[in-house]
Write an enzyme that holds these catalytic residues in place. Structure first.
Site, PDB file in Angstrom:
ATOM      1  N   TYR A   5      32.540  23.699   4.705  1.00  0.00           N
ATOM      2  CA  TYR A   5      31.978  23.478   6.040  1.00  0.00           C
ATOM      3  C   TYR A   5      31.360  24.764   6.608  1.00  0.00           C
ATOM      4  O   TYR A   5      30.366  24.712   7.329  1.00  0.00           O
ATOM      5  CB  TYR A   5      33.019  22.853   6.987  1.00  0.00           C
ATOM      6  CG  TYR A   5      33.063  21.362   6.743  1.00  0.00           C
ATOM      7  CD1 TYR A   5      32.122  20.524   7.321  1.00  0.00           C
ATOM      8  CD2 TYR A   5      33.973  20.807   5.853  1.00  0.00           C
ATOM      9  CE1 TYR A   5      32.104  19.168   7.052  1.00  0.00           C
ATOM     10  CE2 TYR A   5      33.964  19.448   5.567  1.00  0.00           C
ATOM     11  CZ  TYR A   5      33.021  18.641   6.178  1.00  0.00           C
ATOM     12  OH  TYR A   5      32.978  17.305   5.893  1.00  0.00           O
ATOM     13  N   HIS A   7      29.386  10.582  13.668  1.00  0.00           N
ATOM     14  CA  HIS A   7      30.249  11.245  12.678  1.00  0.00           C
ATOM     15  C   HIS A   7      30.664  12.645  13.125  1.00  0.00           C
ATOM     16  O   HIS A   7      31.075  13.459  12.311  1.00  0.00           O
ATOM     17  CB  HIS A   7      29.559  11.275  11.304  1.00  0.00           C
ATOM     18  CG  HIS A   7      29.442   9.914  10.683  1.00  0.00           C
ATOM     19  ND1 HIS A   7      28.662   9.640   9.584  1.00  0.00           N
ATOM     20  CD2 HIS A   7      30.025   8.733  11.016  1.00  0.00           C
ATOM     21  CE1 HIS A   7      28.769   8.351   9.274  1.00  0.00           C
ATOM     22  NE2 HIS A   7      29.580   7.783  10.132  1.00  0.00           N
ATOM     23  N   CYS A  67      42.110  20.239  16.181  1.00  0.00           N
ATOM     24  CA  CYS A  67      43.379  20.436  15.469  1.00  0.00           C
ATOM     25  C   CYS A  67      43.582  19.286  14.493  1.00  0.00           C
ATOM     26  O   CYS A  67      43.227  18.145  14.778  1.00  0.00           O
ATOM     27  CB  CYS A  67      44.528  20.500  16.461  1.00  0.00           C
ATOM     28  SG  CYS A  67      46.125  20.724  15.632  1.00  0.00           S
ATOM     29  N   CYS A 113      45.861  26.004  15.476  1.00  0.00           N
ATOM     30  CA  CYS A 113      45.754  25.424  16.822  1.00  0.00           C
ATOM     31  C   CYS A 113      46.541  26.273  17.816  1.00  0.00           C
ATOM     32  O   CYS A 113      47.708  26.583  17.580  1.00  0.00           O
ATOM     33  CB  CYS A 113      46.312  24.008  16.783  1.00  0.00           C
ATOM     34  SG  CYS A 113      46.455  23.247  18.395  1.00  0.00           S
TER      35      CYS A 113
HETATM   36  P1  OAD Z   1      21.981   9.393   2.821  1.00  0.00           P
HETATM   37  O1  OAD Z   1      21.812  10.670   2.093  1.00  0.00           O
HETATM   38  O2  OAD Z   1      22.928   8.388   2.276  1.00  0.00           O
HETATM   39  O3  OAD Z   1      20.579   8.642   2.964  1.00  0.00           O
HETATM   40  C1  OAD Z   1      19.437   9.333   3.367  1.00  0.00           C
HETATM   41  C2  OAD Z   1      18.275   8.344   3.308  1.00  0.00           C
HETATM   42  O4  OAD Z   1      17.139   9.016   3.781  1.00  0.00           O
HETATM   43  C3  OAD Z   1      17.961   7.838   1.892  1.00  0.00           C
HETATM   44  O5  OAD Z   1      17.731   6.438   1.942  1.00  0.00           O
HETATM   45  C4  OAD Z   1      16.697   8.595   1.514  1.00  0.00           C
HETATM   46  O6  OAD Z   1      15.832   7.811   0.693  1.00  0.00           O
HETATM   47  C5  OAD Z   1      16.062   8.820   2.865  1.00  0.00           C
HETATM   48  N1  OAD Z   1      15.232  10.026   2.969  1.00  0.00           N
HETATM   49  C6  OAD Z   1      15.314  11.195   2.296  1.00  0.00           C
HETATM   50  N2  OAD Z   1      14.386  12.070   2.726  1.00  0.00           N
HETATM   51  C7  OAD Z   1      13.681  11.440   3.693  1.00  0.00           C
HETATM   52  C8  OAD Z   1      12.602  11.810   4.541  1.00  0.00           C
HETATM   53  N3  OAD Z   1      12.038  13.027   4.476  1.00  0.00           N
HETATM   54  N4  OAD Z   1      12.142  10.889   5.417  1.00  0.00           N
HETATM   55  C9  OAD Z   1      12.682   9.651   5.494  1.00  0.00           C
HETATM   56  N5  OAD Z   1      13.700   9.253   4.721  1.00  0.00           N
HETATM   57  C10 OAD Z   1      14.217  10.130   3.844  1.00  0.00           C
HETATM   58  O7  OAD Z   1      22.331   9.785   4.340  1.00  0.00           O
HETATM   59  P2  OAD Z   1      22.993   8.883   5.482  1.00  0.00           P
HETATM   60  O8  OAD Z   1      22.458   7.504   5.456  1.00  0.00           O
HETATM   61  O9  OAD Z   1      22.879   9.660   6.727  1.00  0.00           O
HETATM   62  O10 OAD Z   1      29.060  10.587   6.153  1.00  0.00           O
HETATM   63  O11 OAD Z   1      24.501   8.873   5.015  1.00  0.00           O
HETATM   64  C11 OAD Z   1      25.462   8.252   5.818  1.00  0.00           C
HETATM   65  C12 OAD Z   1      26.754   9.008   5.765  1.00  0.00           C
HETATM   66  O12 OAD Z   1      27.165   9.189   4.401  1.00  0.00           O
HETATM   67  C13 OAD Z   1      26.681  10.427   6.290  1.00  0.00           C
HETATM   68  O13 OAD Z   1      26.833  10.510   7.689  1.00  0.00           O
HETATM   69  C14 OAD Z   1      27.831  11.099   5.594  1.00  0.00           C
HETATM   70  C15 OAD Z   1      27.552  10.576   4.213  1.00  0.00           C
HETATM   71  O14 OAD Z   1      28.576  10.628   3.314  1.00  0.00           O
HETATM   72  C16 OAD Z   1      30.186  11.300   6.099  1.00  0.00           C
HETATM   73  O15 OAD Z   1      30.231  12.437   5.646  1.00  0.00           O
HETATM   74  C17 OAD Z   1      31.357  10.584   6.664  1.00  0.00           C
END
Ligand code: OAD
Length: 279
Positions: free
Chosen positions: A78, A144, A152, A185
């Site tokens: 992180y 998220h 904590c 914490c």
């Molecule tokens: P993803 O990485 O799963 O999906 C990103 C999407 O954006 C994909 O469908 C890509 O094709 C698309 N993409 C990539 N570059 C792009 C661009 N320049 N313009 C438009 N589209 C583009 O990300 P999230 O959907 O945000 O959660 O993932 C959801 C959650 O899964 C995240 O919040 C995280 C992850 O694991 C946690 O960590 C709990």
């Protein structure tokens, strides 16, 4: 909307015109975003080419079990992400969304931006637009959590302010030498942890509730840069579709949402979003 109404094409001017017309008419809007909206800012996505989950295993870095097993490793990951994102700036998609959502509210409508992103870029774009245009920003629901927040791992203590870089946690220098040097914490002595939602954890009830409420009332939903795979967030756009909202999807690839979209545009968010929002 029926699946037949989907109009999944490469960014043709026809699809962009149709999306622009749908969004220009909207009075109650929900914008739903994921990692793809921040790709042009230099923030890595999770899935697909170059995605973080291609090189790292989420179960080793983004679960409460992973933190209990090796909090030093999780903090290291992180701290790296904080450092990377601290150097990133909102892009044209964040800016267009901020301006458009504020303008919908200014003309008597309602708008919320519900994002799965933890990078704070929608919030920064909203604050910048508010300062420049002098109209109130639409609320950003960070479903998220935030990469820069700390809380904590044991009690409900939260750091009063967000950090701004990867070298500090709750305002103090982060010492990753050993488990014993990790931040504790001030209230209960438990380990401090990043203020993000990990796999297997519940989202903030008020926040996800507000996003679903907005979806249920929406007449338009703009979904940008999300694979729409992670629930419950992924259900926001489908809830809007069920309520009869027009769904405009802007994404580099097809997603489970594509078949339900009124217009689905394959393209890069920073290029397409300003066009469909008439920015
Ligand atoms: P993803 O990485 O799963 O999906 C990103 C999407 O954006 C994909 O469908 C890509 O094709 C698309 N993409 C990539 N570059 C792009 C661009 N320049 N313009 C438009 N589209 C583009 O990300 P999230 O959907 O945000 O959660 O993932 C959801 C959650 O899964 C995240 O919040 C995280 C992850 O694991 C946690 O960590 C709990």
């Amino acid at each position: 909307m029926t699946p037949d109404s989907a109009d999944a094409v490469a960014p043709s001017s026809q699809a962009i015109d149709r999306a622009r017309a749908l969004l220009a008419e909207a009075r109650r809007v929900v914008v739903f975003t994921g990692a793809g909206v921040s790709a042009a800012s230099g923030v890595p996505t999770f899935r697909g080419a170059g995605g973080l989950w291609r090189s790292f295993r989420p179960e080793e870095l983004a679960t409460p079990e992973a933190f209990a097993r090796d909090p030093r490793l999780v903090w290291e990951w992180y701290a790296l992400r904080r450092a990377l994102v601290a150097e990133c700036r909102p892009n044209a998609a964040h800016r267009a969304i901020a301006r458009w959502a504020a303008a919908v509210i200014a003309r008597g409508g309602s708008a919320v931006v519900a994002t799965q992103n933890v990078d704070g870029l929608h919030q920064r774009a909203a604050a910048a637009a508010e300062a420049e245009d002098r109209i109130p920003a639409a609320p950003v629901l960070a479903l998220h959590g935030s990469l820069f927040a700390t809380r904590c791992s044991r009690c409900d203590w939260r750091a009063p302010e967000d950090d701004r870089d990867g070298a500090h946690v709750a305002g103090r220098p982060l010492d990753l030498t050993a488990r014993e040097t990790l931040p504790r914490c001030p209230r209960c002595g438990g380990l401090q942890r990043p203020g993000v939602v990990w796999f297997g954890e519940a989202l903030d009830e008020g926040m996800i509730g507000a996003a679903y409420d907005a979806a249920a009332r929406a007449d338009a939903c703009l979904a940008v840069g999300t694979s729409a795979l992670v629930h419950p967030a992924a259900g926001i756009a489908t809830a809007a579709a069920r309520a009869g909202a027009a769904i405009v999807e802007v994404n580099a690839d097809e997603t489970p949402l594509t078949a339900r979209a009124t217009v689905s545009i394959r393209g890069r968010a920073a290029e397409v979003v300003p066009l469909v929002l008439g920015a």
